[in-house]
Structure formats: C-alpha cells, structure tokens
Design an enzyme around this catalytic site. Structure first.
Site, PDB file in Angstrom:
ATOM      1  N   ASN A 106      43.822  40.292  37.132  1.00  0.00           N
ATOM      2  CA  ASN A 106      42.482  40.867  37.134  1.00  0.00           C
ATOM      3  C   ASN A 106      41.377  39.859  36.807  1.00  0.00           C
ATOM      4  O   ASN A 106      40.244  40.240  36.559  1.00  0.00           O
ATOM      5  CB  ASN A 106      42.405  42.046  36.168  1.00  0.00           C
ATOM      6  CG  ASN A 106      43.475  43.078  36.470  1.00  0.00           C
ATOM      7  OD1 ASN A 106      44.456  43.199  35.757  1.00  0.00           O
ATOM      8  ND2 ASN A 106      43.299  43.776  37.574  1.00  0.00           N
ATOM      9  N   ILE A 134      35.921  38.712  35.901  1.00  0.00           N
ATOM     10  CA  ILE A 134      36.852  39.711  35.382  1.00  0.00           C
ATOM     11  C   ILE A 134      36.668  41.038  36.113  1.00  0.00           C
ATOM     12  O   ILE A 134      35.535  41.477  36.321  1.00  0.00           O
ATOM     13  CB  ILE A 134      36.604  39.946  33.875  1.00  0.00           C
ATOM     14  CG1 ILE A 134      36.641  38.632  33.122  1.00  0.00           C
ATOM     15  CG2 ILE A 134      37.614  40.931  33.303  1.00  0.00           C
ATOM     16  CD1 ILE A 134      36.102  38.734  31.718  1.00  0.00           C
ATOM     17  N   CYS A 135      37.777  41.664  36.480  1.00  0.00           N
ATOM     18  CA  CYS A 135      37.694  42.989  37.069  1.00  0.00           C
ATOM     19  C   CYS A 135      38.060  44.013  36.006  1.00  0.00           C
ATOM     20  O   CYS A 135      39.234  44.212  35.703  1.00  0.00           O
ATOM     21  CB  CYS A 135      38.634  43.100  38.262  1.00  0.00           C
ATOM     22  SG  CYS A 135      38.557  44.689  39.055  1.00  0.00           S
ATOM     23  N   LEU A 136      37.056  44.624  35.421  1.00  0.00           N
ATOM     24  CA  LEU A 136      37.301  45.595  34.359  1.00  0.00           C
ATOM     25  C   LEU A 136      36.256  46.704  34.519  1.00  0.00           C
ATOM     26  O   LEU A 136      35.068  46.425  34.606  1.00  0.00           O
ATOM     27  CB  LEU A 136      37.169  44.905  32.995  1.00  0.00           C
ATOM     28  CG  LEU A 136      37.471  45.740  31.756  1.00  0.00           C
ATOM     29  CD1 LEU A 136      38.919  46.202  31.750  1.00  0.00           C
ATOM     30  CD2 LEU A 136      37.192  44.946  30.487  1.00  0.00           C
TER      31      LEU A 136
END
Lengths: 199, 484
Positions: free
Chosen positions: A83, A91-93
C-alpha cells in the site's frame, strides 16, 4: 483558516508528545520549521512483521484547510509494502483520502499507518508490483520487505544472498537503489533483473 | 411549492404520451409509433424549473406523509433513488432502518450527552455553550468549525453527501443544517446548484443533456434498453442510458468499448497504415524510416519502389511517374503476416466505414442547409410552393436518420461473432447502405416532378432501417440489461 490549522497542529503536537506511544517509542513527531505547515513523523516497524526493528520517516504536510482536509503524508524512508509506492512513498490509506474526518488527529493517523504495516491491504494496492508479490509469493515478499527494512530503515536482519546479488549488479555499473528495485521486482532472479536493466 | 401536490407519478403518463406522440416532426407513421419504430421510446425534455417542480413534488409528498422536514426528505429520496412510495412503505415497516440506511440517524446511538461538552474536538476552542451544534448522531462541534467544514466541502463540489466531522461517523448533514451554518450568499447558491445536479444524477428517470452548456434535462419513462433522446434545446441525439451519442443497434457496453478502442487504437492504426507496407515479394511488413523510395526488403532482399510497389528495376527516368497517388490493392492486401495485422485490418475496415459515414453525416448537414436555400429559390421562381417542396425537406431529414443508424451498425458488426446471424446482419446492412446511397443521390437532384419516386425511395430506406433495428435491437436490450 490557517488560524485553526496552526492552532490544531500545536495542540496535536502537544498531545502526541504526551502520549504513551511516544513514551514507548512507537511514534514520534518533529517540527521541520516554525511554520507548523510541515512536520516529520517517525514510526517504529511493528513487532512480528518484516518491518520490525526499522525506523520509518514520514513527511507530513498540513494544508491550509486542515483539519477539514486531510494532511498529506508520504514515506521518506523507502519501504517495500503493497500500500506504499516503492518509488514515491505515497500511501494508500482511506483515512488520508475520502474517510478523513475533521475529528481525526495526527496521532491517530500515525497509529493507523503503523497498523497498515502490520496488516497490508493487497486488494487496494498503491504499488501493483509489490502487491502482486505479496499475493503470489508471500515468503519472498517477507524476505524482500525485511531486506529493504535492513538497508533503508536500519532493521536488524541482513540477508546476505540479496546483498550479494545487489553487489553483482553494482559491479556491472548499475546504481544501487535501481539494482535493488529491479531484483525485488523480478523476485530476485538475477538474470531477469539484469535483462530488464540493460534492455 | 404549491399546497396542492397530491399529484402522483403515474398521473402524468397519459398526457405526456399524447404530447410527445404529436410532437414528432418528420415521421411518416405517427400512429402508434411504438410498433412501427423500434427505437421509439417515451421521454420528455424538461427545463430546469420543470424538474425542480417535479423533485419538489416528491419531496413534499414524502415530507407530508412521514411528517419530516423537507431537508430530511431530500436525504432519504437521494438514497432511495427518488422512489417516494418505496420509502413510505419501508418507513411504515421499520422507520429506524430507513433513517439509518439514509444516514439520517447513526446505526449505533452516540453515548456523548449534550451536557458533557468540553473543547470543540476540531478547533480546540471552548466557545459558549449555545455555539455548539450536532447532527442526529450527537457529535457536538462548534458552529465555526461546522461552517468551515461545509465551506471546504462545498468548494470541493460535495453537497448531498457532506458527513459529520466525527471519526467513522457516516451521518449526513441535511440541507437546513448546512444552510443554517453557511451565511455567504455565493456559497449558499453554489451549494444549492450542486444539490440540484446531484438530485438529477441520483434520479433514475432523469439525465442532463450532455450537450455543452445545455440546460435541458431528459425524463425517461421506461427503464430498459437503448434509449434515444433528442434534446429540444441543442438537438443533440444521445442515449439516455449511458449519455453517449445515440448508438442503435449497438448497445451501451459495446459502444463504450468501440469508442475507447477508436480513441486508443486509431493513432497506432493510422501509423501502421501510413508508415508500413508489405513487401510485394515476401509479404513481410516493412516500415519506411527514411526519405528514399527505393526500398530493399530486409527479409528477401527484393528491391522495389515504395510508391507503386513495383520492381525497382523498372524505375529509370520515369521515377516521378509513380508519385501520383495509386495503390494497388492486390499487392497490399494479400498479407500472410501475423494475426495482429489481420486484426488491425478488420478493425480498420469497420473503422474506415464508421468514420466515412460520420463524415457523410457532417456533409449532409451542409446539404440540408443548401436544400433550404434551394427550396427558397424554387419557391421564389414560382416553381411550386413551399408545401410542394416540403417533402424534400422531410426526405433530407430521413436520410440523416438512416445514415446515422448505418454509422452505428459498424461497431455492432465489428463485435459480432462470425456466423449466419452476422451474415444476415451484414446482408441487411448492405441493403440499407445501398438504399441510403440511392436516396442521397435522389435528394441532391430532386425536382417537384420526381416526388413520387423520391417518396418511394424514402419509404424503402426507412423500411430497411426499421427492419434492421427490429431484427437486431431486441437481443441488444437483453444483452445490455444482463450486463448492467
């Protein structure tokens, strides 16, 4: 607007400093300058993960409209995680995007990023190459992540096989990080990595 | 906002049917179009005010029957796709569930009591107690923060779906709550504009005309299949289901594939067709990478001329003769090269025809304009009256419609599987094409005396068109609805 942002950040800064996580060394927050618009976060790699023992630096940019818009956060320390982009550190959040709520704080965000290191979401990847390895070859993924933690984040496990292969490419005149990315991408098959680098 | 608004959805149907049935301009059979025209589709073209009225009727209906504020009714209608009756029924069964599902109320009641407020969790200030407010979820924040939250959200184009500021709280802010915190007139206006757009988008019967700066809104009366709508404002012909240009007999999914393919591939395809040729001797694909027209095949070493594909030996002083444009189809066609080139050829075949008809359509727009002046001239010169020439005008419009359908038969054929059905389709397509060209020829040369002949031709062309659509539109409905 900026007034609220600065006020909030100052308060959050205090909150983080007083928190038990800082005392325990799990997270850290530092000012980059006096403007309160840019901070540097630090998270410790969580135990029982390939990131254990590593220290990861984060760039935190606070927008004018904070806390009504989320802070912009990316990894400064290079990290091998489905991620997180292995190139940019993006960041993939969800809470950094559409699930952001004004009541969230830097402390909760840092803890969420730390939690992301313990529990990756390969179905919502930021880095497709890493995510594929995570799904197809978890063993190799763990080794690679451990190796990156060792090299970039000061982690303890030194994987000599990987170091040797990187060295082989260095001897051919390839730049170190480039060599590591190629090897990691091609599941540490020296031939394929070389082919890709020189094609 | 009239008080008498117990009008129900279905009350309109009958009136609108007559209205739109009678409105059609150029059709030869106006009686029961649903049978004669396979593309017939009941819709209306509404102005913004009419749609506002329509939406307000639903809102009032719901707010009166459930005894809730219009703002809450809007939140619910937005969630339940404007099916007021459905909401009322479900509300009678389980009111809480409807409110939770529409995100008016939280699933789990919030523990925080209204009295236990300290600092605002967002700005960390401690304003006077009356400056706090909360949504149904009971998450209290100070009014300044709410105002700022709404401003940021509205500036980002969010309207109906603005949520509470608390973490993991999905309760939505209804219109009255938002507006009570937003004093700026420009921002309020912006919010209401976004609300309206969002309402139209969430309403299954409504769609904005996709024409640039067009303010009209379509209202569809059926839910299935390819749906041709023509805008009263900009006259754009689109598909109600997908918003792309109208595309019968091709279905929505296929036309999307085709248009993306055209956007993606055309450049490559154009490049390959422009920069490569097959060697006339061994048929290998050759890319020309220099200015010289004397080519030598890398595979078989054959020397030839790029321009005429003839043997280079024959090129002495007459070299410049062959710079005239002529391509020998026999030499270029017989490729044994990779399948990719075959596929490309197939694509180009359909693409060229598709493009060609698109161009013809544009040219026939001009013909239509010329026709108008020609008719005027004739009338002025005393050769018949406007009424005598009216048929010609009709035929030009019919020609346009036929060619339009013809254009969209090409993507359909491209994706069709080889077999007897495709053969039938292509046979009908060829028939249609032939009749269209006949019609086109006749329209351009018509005189009052040929009227019978031309009308006959119009009838033939339109029959071909409707036959093709009748035969092939039905499976489309089935396949497109199964894909959705």
């Amino acid at each position: 607007m900026a007034n609220i942002a600065a006020k909030r950040i100052k308060r959050e800064f205090k909150e983080v400093m007083k928190s038990e996580e800082v005392a325990g060394g799990a997270i850290k927050l530092e000012l980059v300058d006096n403007s309160w618009t840019e901070l540097q976060g630090t998270i410790a790699g969580p135990p029982d993960t390939p990131y254990e023992g590593g220290t990861f630096l984060l760039e935190i940019k606070v927008p004018e409209t904070y806390p009504f818009n989320p802070p912009k956060i990316r990894f400064i320390t290079k990290i091998w995680h489905p991620n997180v982009s292995s190139v940019t550190g993006a960041i993939c959040l969800d809470i950094l995007k559409d699930q952001w709520a004004a009541a969230l704080t830097l402390r909760t965000v840092l803890l969420s990023i730390q939690a992301l290191l313990s529990a990756a979401e390969p179905n919502d990847p930021q880095d497709a190459v890493v995510a594929k390895q995570y799904r197809d070859n978890l063993f190799l993924f763990n080794l690679t992540a451990r190796h990156w933690t060792n090299v970039y984040a000061g982690g303890p496990s030194n994987i000599t096989d990987f170091n040797d292969m990187v060295q082989r490419l260095l001897d051919m005149g390839v730049e170190e990080h480039q060599a590591r990315v190629a090897l990691s991408t091609y599941d540490w098959e020296l031939e394929r990595a070389t082919e890709q680098l020189f094609s | 906002m009239s008080a008498e608004s117990d009008m129900e959805y279905s009350d309109n149907d009958g009136d609108d049917y007559d209205y739109y049935g009678g409105q059609d301009d150029c059709d030869m059979e106006t009686i029961d179009r649903s049978k004669s025209d396979p593309e017939y589709f009941l819709y209306s073209c509404l102005k913004v005010e009419e749609v506002e009225k329509l939406l307000n009727e639903s809102i009032e209906l719901l707010s009166n029957s459930l005894q809730v504020t219009p703002s809450l009714a809007k939140v619910m209608l937005h969630t339940y796709e404007w099916n007021a009756q459905d909401i009322i029924n479900k509300y009678k069964e389980n009111a809480i569930e409807v409110l939770v599902y529409s995100r008016v109320k939280p699933r789990v009641p919030t523990l925080q009591g209204s009295s236990s407020r300290t600092a605002c969790a967002v700005c960390a200030n401690i304003p006077p107690i009356h400056n706090y407010s909360a949504l149904a979820c009971g998450h209290y924040f100070c009014n300044d923060c709410w105002a700022m939250h709404f401003e940021v959200q509205i500036m980002q184009g969010v309207s109906n779906t603005i949520q509470c500021m608390a973490q993991e709280c999905e309760v939505r802010a209804p219109e009255d709550f938002v507006l009570s915190h937003v004093p700026k007139p420009t921002l309020r206006e912006r919010y209401q504009q976004f609300m309206f757009k969002d309402h139209v988008k969430s309403h299954p019967q409504l769609r904005f005309c996709p024409g640039p700066n067009c303010q009209w809104i379509f209202r569809a009366w059926v839910r299935e299949g390819p749906r041709r709508v023509e805008c009263h404002g900009c006259e754009l012909l689109t598909c109600f289901s997908c918003g792309a240009p109208h595309h019968a007999p091709t279905d929505c999914a296929t036309i999307r594939r085709w248009l993306t393919k055209c956007a993606d591939d055309s450049e490559t395809a154009n490049y390959i067709s422009a920069h490569t040729k097959d060697c006339p001797k061994c048929q290998i694909c050759i890319e020309k990478n220099g200015g010289c027209n004397h080519m030598q095949c890398g595979a078989c070493r054959h020397d030839f001329c790029w321009v005429c594909l003839g043997d280079w030996k024959a090129h002495g002083s007459e070299y410049y003769e062959c710079s005239r444009y002529k391509e020998d189809p026999n030499l270029a066609n017989d490729s044994q090269h990779a399948q990719a080139r075959e596929a490309l050829k197939k694509y180009l075949h359909y693409y060229e025809r598709w493009e060609n008809h698109a161009r013809s359509l544009k040219l026939e727009e001009q013909t239509l304009a010329n026709l108008k002046s020609r008719i005027n001239q004739k009338v002025m010169a005393g050769e018949g009256t406007w009424i005598d020439w009216q048929y010609l005008w009709d035929s030009a419009k019919l020609l346009k419609r036929c060619r339009y359908t013809l254009q969209y038969t090409y993507p359909f054929a491209y994706y069709m599987e080889v077999g007897p059905r495709k053969e039938l389709f292509e046979y009908q397509q060829a028939q249609l094409e032939a009749e269209i060209e006949n019609l086109s020829w006749k329209v351009e040369r018509a005189e009052t005396t040929d009227r019978g002949d031309l009308e006959n031709q119009m009838d033939i062309a339109e029959k071909r068109r409707t036959t093709l659509l009748k035969d092939f539109l039905d499976i489309n409905v089935a396949s497109s609805s199964s894909k959705v």
